[in-house]
Design a protein around this motif. Structure first.
Motif, PDB file in Angstrom:
ATOM      1  N   ASP A   2       0.921  -1.199   0.086  1.00 34.92           N
ATOM      2  CA  ASP A   2       0.073  -0.004   0.103  1.00 34.92           C
ATOM      3  C   ASP A   2       0.830   1.092   0.027  1.00 34.92           C
ATOM      4  OD1 ASP A   2       1.078  -0.031   2.551  1.00 34.92           O
ATOM      5  OD2 ASP A   2      -1.001   0.199   3.553  1.00 34.92           O
ATOM      6  N   GLY A   3       2.209   1.103   0.134  1.00 39.20           N
ATOM      7  CA  GLY A   3       3.005   2.328  -0.042  1.00 39.20           C
ATOM      8  C   GLY A   3       3.598   2.781   1.042  1.00 39.20           C
ATOM      9  N   ARG A   4       2.965   2.119   2.220  1.00 43.16           N
ATOM     10  CA  ARG A   4       3.630   2.903   3.321  1.00 43.16           C
ATOM     11  C   ARG A   4       5.174   2.326   3.785  1.00 43.16           C
ATOM     12  NH1 ARG A   4       0.023   0.095   8.326  1.00 43.16           N
ATOM     13  NH2 ARG A   4      -1.554  -0.140   6.769  1.00 43.16           N
ATOM     14  N   PRO A   5       6.109   2.800   4.283  1.00 41.37           N
ATOM     15  CA  PRO A   5       7.517   2.375   4.347  1.00 41.37           C
ATOM     16  C   PRO A   5       7.422   1.112   5.498  1.00 41.37           C
ATOM     17  CG  PRO A   5       7.022   4.624   5.630  1.00 41.37           C
ATOM     18  CD  PRO A   5       5.950   4.272   4.617  1.00 41.37           C
ATOM     19  N   ILE A   6       8.520   0.576   5.412  1.00 42.21           N
ATOM     20  CA  ILE A   6       8.580  -0.685   6.172  1.00 42.21           C
ATOM     21  C   ILE A   6       9.745  -0.396   7.203  1.00 42.21           C
ATOM     22  CG2 ILE A   6       9.558  -3.237   6.228  1.00 42.21           C
ATOM     23  CD1 ILE A   6       8.486  -3.772   3.477  1.00 42.21           C
TER      24      ILE A   6
END
Length: 581
Positions: free
Chosen positions: A142-146
């Motif tokens: 979903d594009g959120r950073p890990i």
């Protein structure tokens, strides 16, 4: 990372040097498979080795749909529960871990950082404290950073007793107890972390252990370290639809029928040293048996032209495929790390001479021929398979491929024994049991075969009080080190009422102490020590009879490119897969 007590070579620390094999049986077998050359590998120390993009595959093109044929559904897709070969290799498409292996498919492997910038920092140089720095630019579907927090949460949820099935090294090491789920309750502590696991900042993951855990860089290459945001944790339902951190994401899944993976647009190849994103889609198709799969991809009609048959070429089709040069070109044959042995219950067969005589008597050739010969199995005389780093070939009980009943009688010196051989009720297992019984009876031993229902076979033979003296076992290492083989299978301190991996029930104080000594060494220094301990176990304890290593033979359609058999798990790898245009 801190400098190790080793010499750096081109940005990587050599784990092993190729050890000289102690047998003339080297080189390729009749199927052209290299089965005896010792493997080599490295732990990368230069962060550049862990960066992407992965080197381009010669001839690879982008686009198209790649098809994967398999008979049964994959047991688990949830990364914290993945432990089957199909699951381990398939999860590489949608999950990333702290570390992973660069693998040329020819036995040469390098451990690199995957989500982590390097394969870890041994903070105090004593293997008790490790830190991993998460790469910048890695993202979920979903594009959120890990961040380190999602990796830590993934590890924490592996303590949940409802999420069974996956490896338990990290959990046991953190709490210093095999009963890890009773030492830390995930359900009661979802907003905290297990003891010893912390996230000093958004990019740092820190492990602190009571004992040296020098193999941690290898252990964190398993899917238990796949990241997951807490708000995406659907518990047992995550098995149906994992949340992607890899180059592909699952867009459709009908368990046991079909699974579709499409490109994850938020995966950045610059952060990935191993994977590619060549096909538009991967489609797993379930249901066809091995023969049907093979015939379909060889015919290559429609979608099957871009498919791989993961079930392997069945023995009845080997002659057809190998006899046609055009078809043989579309068969991948490789030795695997899956080693089969005849376990001897040392708590019942207490006489070492009897265990040694069993080793002398076994006829390996009759067993391997029945499994497809060189395309299905290769005789083995060591507890460690040849794919183990630092492997050294030896034969503690030289008897040739067909066994030596006369030598067995000599070792018995007039003794006899009544042995109970347990076997699963499927046809191949019963055929193998018959061959074992015949070989042992030629040596003067009495063997009674008892049939065990196949679906409960492992549960039964892993019980401490099972009523059998002998049975066939198999083991494939979780990483190519003796550390994930010998202590797991023969450390007597791990024997419990049920669920034993030490099915031989060997409990030798001197051997147990050796396990502790070698495990405390740097992994690069362990390799040769495991080979020495392999030979010592066989000569001094004879807890099993090594039988064979499995050879896999896979067929694929003429448009299916880039597939190879992974050196770690001996199953089809798709990280380089592409559709030929």
């Amino acid at each position: 990372m801190r400098a190790r007590h080793l010499t750096a070579m081109g940005g990587a620390i050599a784990l092993v040097v190729a050890l000289g094999a102690c047998s003339e049986n080297t080189g390729e077998n009749a199927a052209g498979v290299d089965t005896n050359t010792p493997r080599t590998g490295a732990i990368a120390t230069d962060p550049k080795d862990s960066l992407g993009p992965a080197p381009e595959v010669p001839g690879a093109t982008k686009g198209g749909t790649f098809y994967i044929l398999r008979e049964s559904k994959i047991s688990h897709l949830d990364p914290q529960r993945v432990y089957s070969f199909a699951g381990l290799m398939g999860s590489q498409l949608y999950a990333r871990y702290l570390t992973t292996f660069k693998d040329d498919g020819k036995g040469n492997v390098t451990l690199v950082g995957d989500l982590a910038e390097t394969p870890g920092t041994n903070v105090n140089n004593d293997c008790k404290v490790w830190e991993f720095k998460i790469k910048q630019g890695v993202k979920f579907e979903d594009g959120r950073p890990i961040t380190s927090k999602e990796v830590a949460y993934g590890i924490a949820r592996s303590f949940d007793p409802d999420l069974t099935g996956g490896p338990t090294y990290i959990q046991e090491w953190l709490v210093d107890d095999p009963q890890y789920d009773t030492k830390w309750d995930f359900k009661a502590n979802k907003t905290s972390l297990p003891p010893g696991l912390t996230t000093p900042d958004e990019r740092t993951l820190r492990f602190e252990f009571n004992k040296p855990r020098c193999d941690l860089p290898f252990a964190v290459s398993l899917p238990a370290t796949a990241p997951l945001p807490a708000d995406k944790d659907t518990g047992v339902n995550l098995d149906n639809h994992p949340f992607s951190s890899g180059p592909y994401k699952i867009t459709k899944h009908t368990p046991g029928v079909e699974m579709v993976l499409e490109r994850n647009e938020h995966w950045d190849p610059a952060t990935d040293a191993v994977r590619h994103q060549y096909p538009d889609k991967f489609v797993w198709s379930f249901g066809a048996d091995n023969a049907t799969q093979t015939n379909r991809v060889l015919a290559g009609t429609g979608n099957d032209a871009a498919a791989v048959a993961t079930g392997g070429v069945p023995s009845e089709l080997i002659a057809k495929v190998t006899g046609d040069p055009a078809l043989k070109e579309r068969m991948i044959v490789a030795a695997t790390p899956n080693a089969y042995r005849l376990s001897i219950n040392t708590s019942r067969v207490t006489d070492l001479a009897v265990r040694q005589a069993i080793n002398h008597a076994i006829d390996r050739s009759s067993i391997t021929k029945n499994l497809g010969g060189p395309y299905g199995a290769v005789p083995l005389t060591t507890l460690l398979p040849p794919t183990t780093l630092g492997y050294k070939q030896f034969d503690a009980y030289p008897a040739g491929e067909t066994g030596n009943p006369e030598k067995a009688k000599e070792v018995l010196a007039g003794k006899t024994a009544n042995l109970v051989l347990g076997t699963a009720d499927d046809t191949p297992s019963q055929e193998t049991a018959t061959q074992i019984k015949n070989a042992l009876e030629k040596a003067g031993l009495t063997v009674t075969v008892k049939v065990i229902p196949e679906d409960g076979y492992l549960d039964h033979v892993k019980k401490k009080t099972n009523p059998w003296d002998l049975w066939v076992d198999s083991w494939a290492a979780d990483w190519p080190s003796g550390a994930s083989i010998l202590p797991v299978l023969f450390d007597g301190r791990n024997i419990k009422a049920e669920g034993n991996s030490n099915t031989s029930q060997l409990n030798n104080d001197a051997i147990n102490a050796e396990f502790d000594r070698v495990l405390a060494l740097d992994p690069a220094k362990q390799a040769e020590e495991w080979s020495k301990l392999d030979e010592r176990l066989m000569k001094e304890s004879a807890p099993a009879v090594p039988l064979y290593t499995e050879v896999v033979s896979l067929a694929h359609g003429e448009k299916a490119g880039g597939v190879f058999v992974g050196s770690i798990f001996g199953w089809a790898s798709f990280v380089n897969a592409y559709v030929k245009q």
